[in-house]
Design a protein around this motif. Structure first.
Motif, PDB file in Angstrom:
ATOM      1  N   GLY A 159      17.888   5.356  33.525  1.00 27.15           N
ATOM      2  CA  GLY A 159      18.871   5.187  34.583  1.00 27.15           C
ATOM      3  C   GLY A 159      19.610   6.454  34.933  1.00 27.15           C
ATOM      4  O   GLY A 159      20.203   6.552  36.011  1.00 27.15           O
ATOM      5  N   ASP A 160      19.595   7.446  34.016  1.00 23.37           N
ATOM      6  CA  ASP A 160      20.208   8.731  34.311  1.00 23.37           C
ATOM      7  C   ASP A 160      19.240   9.583  35.122  1.00 23.37           C
ATOM      8  O   ASP A 160      18.019   9.420  35.027  1.00 23.37           O
TER       9      ASP A 160
ATOM     10  N   ALA B 117      26.131   5.598  20.940  1.00 29.29           N
ATOM     11  CA  ALA B 117      24.894   6.390  20.883  1.00 29.29           C
ATOM     12  C   ALA B 117      24.460   6.820  22.285  1.00 29.29           C
ATOM     13  O   ALA B 117      24.038   7.966  22.492  1.00 29.29           O
ATOM     14  N   LYS B 118      24.565   5.922  23.246  1.00 30.60           N
ATOM     15  CA  LYS B 118      24.211   6.265  24.631  1.00 30.60           C
ATOM     16  C   LYS B 118      25.109   7.380  25.160  1.00 30.60           C
ATOM     17  O   LYS B 118      24.635   8.331  25.799  1.00 30.60           O
TER      18      LYS B 118
ATOM     19  N   ALA C  16      25.867  13.005  26.706  1.00 24.29           N
ATOM     20  CA  ALA C  16      26.741  14.176  26.658  1.00 24.29           C
ATOM     21  C   ALA C  16      26.118  15.352  25.910  1.00 24.29           C
ATOM     22  O   ALA C  16      26.755  16.412  25.801  1.00 24.29           O
ATOM     23  N   GLY C  17      24.915  15.188  25.394  1.00 27.30           N
ATOM     24  CA  GLY C  17      24.265  16.282  24.685  1.00 27.30           C
ATOM     25  C   GLY C  17      24.804  16.532  23.299  1.00 27.30           C
ATOM     26  O   GLY C  17      24.699  17.650  22.777  1.00 27.30           O
TER      27      GLY C  17
END
Length: 297
Positions: free
Chosen positions: A287-288, A263-264, A269-270
């Motif tokens: 964190g991104d 899921a992350k 990745a959109g």
């Protein structure tokens, strides 16, 4: 009778405070309930910034249930739904294999006012973790309600006291809104193995203990639970049968860590569709780096 008392932890979500109750270190879930936030209570002046809104973000493996005492907010999701919610109504969103949604406060921004409500997450049973995403809205008049001396009870979801809510639950559970006058008494039967009471307003006495606003009592299985309102009070009764252990990270709930990682990766990745009516911004994975500013937002 009371196994544990949990005090809410106040968290600032960017101009809007919530009281987080579940998950808790000593009690991750109560029945299928894996998350409970008390939104507010807060008073907003008109014209507050859009940064208070909850921008589009993803979920998997759960149903979200929004229920308001005061205020209004607008839900938009990737199934194409746009739905305001007002006091006493239910917004029930099933994420299943994946959904994205936002929560906006346009009416409050225009007029000002109070916001006070509860948002819960209900973990889906294994067989429904990857179900198709879905959404339903239920007006206050659709929900079973009964009154007795000093007590009004509304069944928000699940089954209790011989009634069934029209909200589609995926596992045995109950969720009740109790409004009690001062010195009113009520009893919760021992119909489910896991039960809890959250005091949203006022002061109550349970099992010889005094509980204040913002506290949750988790009960031992077996035996009815007697409640006396010390003051006028609102108590949310909740619980059900356990669905097994779950992992939770950010907005994702799953029975395996591998599913959380997938899921992350999908969100980063959109690959998760944004709501059509609200696709100009989103919340990045913690964190991104933040997404680039969109001049159209």
């Amino acid at each position: 009778m009371i196994e544990l008392v949990i005090d809410q932890r106040r968290k600032d979500l960017g101009g809007f405070e919530v009281g987080r109750v579940l998950p808790f270190a000593q009690r991750r879930m109560v029945g299928p309930f894996i998350f409970l936030d008390h939104m507010g209570p807060a008073e907003f002046a008109s014209g507050f910034p859009r940064s208070v809104d909850v921008r589009p973000h993803p979920h998997i493996g759960l149903s979200t249930l929004s229920y308001l005492f005061e205020g209004e907010m607008t839900h938009r999701d990737s199934t194409g739904v746009t739905q305001p919610i007002r006091p006493g109504e239910v917004n029930w969103m099933t994420a299943g294999r994946g959904i994205t949604h936002s929560e906006r406060f346009e009416t409050l921004r225009d007029h000002g006012g109070r916001m006070d409500g509860i948002q819960t997450w209900i973990a889906l049973p294994l067989e429904d973790e990857e179900t198709d995403p879905a959404f339903s809205h239920h007006a206050a008049g659709e929900l079973p309600e009964f009154t007795e001396a000093g007590l009004t009870a509304r069944l928000i979801a699940g089954e209790a006291f011989g009634a069934r809510s029209p909200v589609k639950a995926h596992s045995p559970m109950f969720y009740l809104h109790w409004a009690l006058a001062a010195d009113a008494r009520a009893e919760l039967p021992a119909d489910y193995s896991e039960r809890a009471a959250y005091v949203a307003r006022g002061v109550v006495e349970i099992d010889g203990q005094t509980l204040h606003e913002g506290q949750m009592a988790v009960f031992a299985p077996g035996g009815a639970v007697a409640v006396r309102a010390v003051t006028q009070a609102i108590v949310m009764m909740l619980g059900g049968e356990p669905v097994g252990p779950r992992f939770i990270e950010w907005n994702f709930v799953a029975s395996s860590k591998e599913r959380l990682e997938q899921a992350k990766a999908d969100w980063r990745a959109g690959r998760m569709k944004l709501p059509d009516a609200d696709d100009k911004e989103f919340i990045p994975l913690p964190g991104d780096p933040p997404p680039p500013a969109n001049p159209m937002s």
